[in-house]
Design a protein around this motif. Structure first.
Motif, PDB file in Angstrom:
ATOM      1  N   ALA A 193      32.456  35.392  43.285  1.00  0.00           N
ATOM      2  CA  ALA A 193      31.919  36.723  43.579  1.00  0.00           C
ATOM      3  C   ALA A 193      31.563  37.471  42.301  1.00  0.00           C
ATOM      4  N   ILE A 194      30.381  38.074  42.305  1.00  0.00           N
ATOM      5  CA  ILE A 194      30.003  38.971  41.210  1.00  0.00           C
ATOM      6  C   ILE A 194      30.106  40.383  41.777  1.00  0.00           C
ATOM      7  N   VAL A 195      31.122  41.092  41.342  1.00  0.00           N
ATOM      8  CA  VAL A 195      31.394  42.425  41.876  1.00  0.00           C
ATOM      9  C   VAL A 195      30.869  43.452  40.876  1.00  0.00           C
ATOM     10  N   PRO A 196      29.832  44.226  41.254  1.00  0.00           N
ATOM     11  CA  PRO A 196      29.277  45.182  40.292  1.00  0.00           C
ATOM     12  C   PRO A 196      30.326  46.187  39.817  1.00  0.00           C
ATOM     13  N   GLY A 197      30.266  46.521  38.547  1.00  0.00           N
ATOM     14  CA  GLY A 197      31.148  47.556  37.988  1.00  0.00           C
ATOM     15  C   GLY A 197      32.592  47.115  37.956  1.00  0.00           C
ATOM     16  N   LEU A 198      33.479  48.017  38.326  1.00  0.00           N
ATOM     17  CA  LEU A 198      34.912  47.761  38.401  1.00  0.00           C
ATOM     18  C   LEU A 198      35.546  47.718  37.011  1.00  0.00           C
ATOM     19  N   GLY A 199      35.869  48.871  36.477  1.00  0.00           N
ATOM     20  CA  GLY A 199      36.473  48.959  35.147  1.00  0.00           C
ATOM     21  C   GLY A 199      37.919  48.558  35.133  1.00  0.00           C
ATOM     22  N   ARG A 200      38.633  48.802  36.269  1.00  0.00           N
ATOM     23  CA  ARG A 200      40.059  48.524  36.259  1.00  0.00           C
ATOM     24  C   ARG A 200      40.466  47.793  37.542  1.00  0.00           C
ATOM     25  N   ILE A 201      41.331  46.822  37.383  1.00  0.00           N
ATOM     26  CA  ILE A 201      41.855  46.079  38.535  1.00  0.00           C
ATOM     27  C   ILE A 201      43.356  45.931  38.348  1.00  0.00           C
ATOM     28  N   ASP A 202      44.105  46.175  39.405  1.00  0.00           N
ATOM     29  CA  ASP A 202      45.545  45.913  39.375  1.00  0.00           C
ATOM     30  C   ASP A 202      45.801  44.629  40.136  1.00  0.00           C
ATOM     31  N   ALA A 203      46.572  43.759  39.519  1.00  0.00           N
ATOM     32  CA  ALA A 203      46.835  42.456  40.145  1.00  0.00           C
ATOM     33  C   ALA A 203      48.274  42.061  39.850  1.00  0.00           C
ATOM     34  N   ALA A 204      49.124  42.185  40.860  1.00  0.00           N
ATOM     35  CA  ALA A 204      50.517  41.722  40.761  1.00  0.00           C
ATOM     36  C   ALA A 204      51.220  42.189  39.482  1.00  0.00           C
ATOM     37  N   GLY A 205      51.233  43.478  39.265  1.00  0.00           N
ATOM     38  CA  GLY A 205      51.963  44.003  38.120  1.00  0.00           C
ATOM     39  C   GLY A 205      51.232  43.898  36.796  1.00  0.00           C
ATOM     40  N   LEU A 206      49.981  43.477  36.862  1.00  0.00           N
ATOM     41  CA  LEU A 206      49.152  43.382  35.652  1.00  0.00           C
ATOM     42  C   LEU A 206      47.926  44.261  35.871  1.00  0.00           C
ATOM     43  N   SER A 207      47.586  45.098  34.892  1.00  0.00           N
ATOM     44  CA  SER A 207      46.342  45.856  35.056  1.00  0.00           C
ATOM     45  C   SER A 207      45.319  45.315  34.065  1.00  0.00           C
ATOM     46  N   LEU A 208      44.091  45.205  34.563  1.00  0.00           N
ATOM     47  CA  LEU A 208      42.995  44.702  33.718  1.00  0.00           C
ATOM     48  C   LEU A 208      41.988  45.823  33.525  1.00  0.00           C
ATOM     49  N   HIS A 209      41.577  46.040  32.294  1.00  0.00           N
ATOM     50  CA  HIS A 209      40.553  47.035  32.001  1.00  0.00           C
ATOM     51  C   HIS A 209      39.395  46.288  31.352  1.00  0.00           C
ATOM     52  N   ASN A 210      38.254  46.303  32.025  1.00  0.00           N
ATOM     53  CA  ASN A 210      37.077  45.641  31.469  1.00  0.00           C
ATOM     54  C   ASN A 210      36.195  46.685  30.811  1.00  0.00           C
ATOM     55  N   HIS A 211      35.620  46.357  29.670  1.00  0.00           N
ATOM     56  CA  HIS A 211      34.655  47.295  29.080  1.00  0.00           C
ATOM     57  C   HIS A 211      33.447  46.542  28.534  1.00  0.00           C
ATOM     58  N   GLY A 212      32.304  47.232  28.589  1.00  0.00           N
ATOM     59  CA  GLY A 212      31.053  46.613  28.153  1.00  0.00           C
ATOM     60  C   GLY A 212      30.476  45.687  29.220  1.00  0.00           C
ATOM     61  N   SER A 213      31.148  45.594  30.373  1.00  0.00           N
ATOM     62  CA  SER A 213      30.719  44.652  31.411  1.00  0.00           C
ATOM     63  C   SER A 213      29.876  45.390  32.453  1.00  0.00           C
ATOM     64  N   ASP A 214      29.028  44.630  33.169  1.00  0.00           N
ATOM     65  CA  ASP A 214      28.340  45.254  34.309  1.00  0.00           C
ATOM     66  C   ASP A 214      28.922  44.745  35.611  1.00  0.00           C
ATOM     67  N   ALA A 215      29.858  43.796  35.524  1.00  0.00           N
ATOM     68  CA  ALA A 215      30.461  43.218  36.730  1.00  0.00           C
ATOM     69  C   ALA A 215      31.788  42.553  36.398  1.00  0.00           C
ATOM     70  N   THR A 216      32.587  42.428  37.459  1.00  0.00           N
ATOM     71  CA  THR A 216      33.779  41.592  37.364  1.00  0.00           C
ATOM     72  C   THR A 216      33.501  40.361  38.206  1.00  0.00           C
ATOM     73  N   VAL A 217      33.692  39.201  37.628  1.00  0.00           N
ATOM     74  CA  VAL A 217      33.493  37.974  38.394  1.00  0.00           C
ATOM     75  C   VAL A 217      34.851  37.485  38.879  1.00  0.00           C
ATOM     76  N   VAL A 218      34.917  37.180  40.163  1.00  0.00           N
ATOM     77  CA  VAL A 218      36.156  36.682  40.771  1.00  0.00           C
ATOM     78  C   VAL A 218      35.885  35.241  41.185  1.00  0.00           C
ATOM     79  N   TRP A 219      36.639  34.311  40.619  1.00  0.00           N
ATOM     80  CA  TRP A 219      36.365  32.900  40.912  1.00  0.00           C
ATOM     81  C   TRP A 219      37.643  32.117  41.157  1.00  0.00           C
ATOM     82  N   ASN A 220      37.615  31.342  42.221  1.00  0.00           N
ATOM     83  CA  ASN A 220      38.641  30.329  42.467  1.00  0.00           C
ATOM     84  C   ASN A 220      37.958  29.229  43.286  1.00  0.00           C
ATOM     85  N   PRO A 221      38.148  27.959  42.904  1.00  0.00           N
ATOM     86  CA  PRO A 221      37.381  26.897  43.570  1.00  0.00           C
ATOM     87  C   PRO A 221      37.885  26.536  44.958  1.00  0.00           C
ATOM     88  N   GLY A 222      39.100  26.987  45.333  1.00  0.00           N
ATOM     89  CA  GLY A 222      39.657  26.569  46.627  1.00  0.00           C
ATOM     90  C   GLY A 222      39.986  25.076  46.599  1.00  0.00           C
TER      91      GLY A 222
END
Ligand SMILES: O=P(O)(O)OC[C@H]1O[C@@H](O)[C@H](O)[C@@H](O)[C@@H]1O
Length: 269
Positions: A193-222
């Motif tokens: 998934a290419i998710v437009p924007g999204l500067g901050r994501i919380d994931a299981a006690g970890l916070s991610l801050h992206n900068h300079g990006s136009d998207a957050t990519v979410v990938w898992n092959p299953g």
């Protein structure tokens, strides 16, 4: 400078230590491989990762440049992750440890992409925090376009709740870029998934801050995707989730002499 003997010698690894937290990174690909914080490994590195020092390492934080994704006849995600970078600096410290690596054009890259550049990766480790900043510098005399990503493999299950993503729209690379709405849980289905924007994501006690990006990519092959990847054990799709800070929607044009920074900060809590 300390090198790490437990990783393949072809990767040219080093260790950063900041109090009890530690990090391993390598000159091959300028890639962070491991981040241990509060006594726990936070990234995922495949036990089947190619160790030859010529193919991309599956895991840690691969750097994708000068393009994100595939291009016919050219290496997937560009060439930055399959070339040896130069370690410029490695500083240990109780409050902060830092490494700096750089990579510039050479005959190999010019044959694939005819532009001059310098990439600098600054890796800063603080207690409970990892900061990654990739600076892209156009050192040539003409402008060039790029897409890029910090392709972070987090050591967490792909069904980890991601509250900031739920209900957001994304472009689904698995169905020709169709617009879809993000639903949870992801696993056990593959996601790309290419998710437009999204500067901050919380994931299981970890916070991610992206900068300079136009998207957050979410990938898992299953399960089926993992079976098709020689460097991922069949069941290992359940061990990681990629949350990538990316310029993936719209190429950025960098004028001669100009610089751009793409980054990701990961913090516990
Ligand atoms: O196998 P690679 O080249 O490392 O890429 C892994 C994945 O990386 C993701 O960033 C892409 O969105 C996926 O399409 C791709 O399959």
């Amino acid at each position: 400078m300390s090198s790490n003997p437990t990783y393949p010698s072809a990767w040219h690894c080093h260790t950063l230590q900041c109090g009890p937290d530690s990090l391993r990174l390598c000159e091959f690909g300028g890639q962070v491989l491991s981040w241990c914080s509060a006594g726990k490994e936070r990234l995922w590195l495949s036990p089947l990762a190619d160790d030859s020092g010529s193919k991309a390492i599956r895991g840690g934080v691969p750097l994708c440049f000068p393009w994100f994704g595939g291009r016919p006849g050219l290496p997937s995600h560009g060439f930055a992750r399959t070339r040896r970078w130069q370690l410029l600096r490695l500083e240990q410290g109780e409050q902060q440890a830092q490494a700096k690596l750089a990579f510039s054009e050479d005959d190999h890259t010019l044959a694939l992409w005819p532009y001059r550049f310098q990439l600098t990766l600054t890796v800063t480790l603080r207690p409970g925090e990892l900061d990654l900043a990739l600076t892209l510098h156009n050192t040539g005399t003409e402008s060039w376009d790029f897409t890029a990503a910090l392709h972070t493999y987090l050591g967490m299950a792909p069904d980890t709740p991601l509250p900031e993503l739920v209900g957001r729209h994304y472009f689904d690379k698995l169905s020709d870029g169709q617009d879809k709405e993000f639903l949870q849980p992801i696993a056990p289905n593959p996601i790309d998934a290419i998710v437009p924007g999204l500067g901050r994501i919380d994931a299981a006690g970890l916070s991610l801050h992206n900068h300079g990006s136009d998207a957050t990519v979410v990938w898992n092959p299953g399960p089926s995707g993992a079976k098709a990847l020689a460097d991922v054990p069949d069941a290992a799709f359940a061990e990681f989730l990629c949350l990538e800070s990316a310029v993936a929607l719209q190429p950025v044009t960098l004028a001669a002499g100009a610089q751009y920074q793409l980054g990701q900060r990961l913090r516990l809590g």
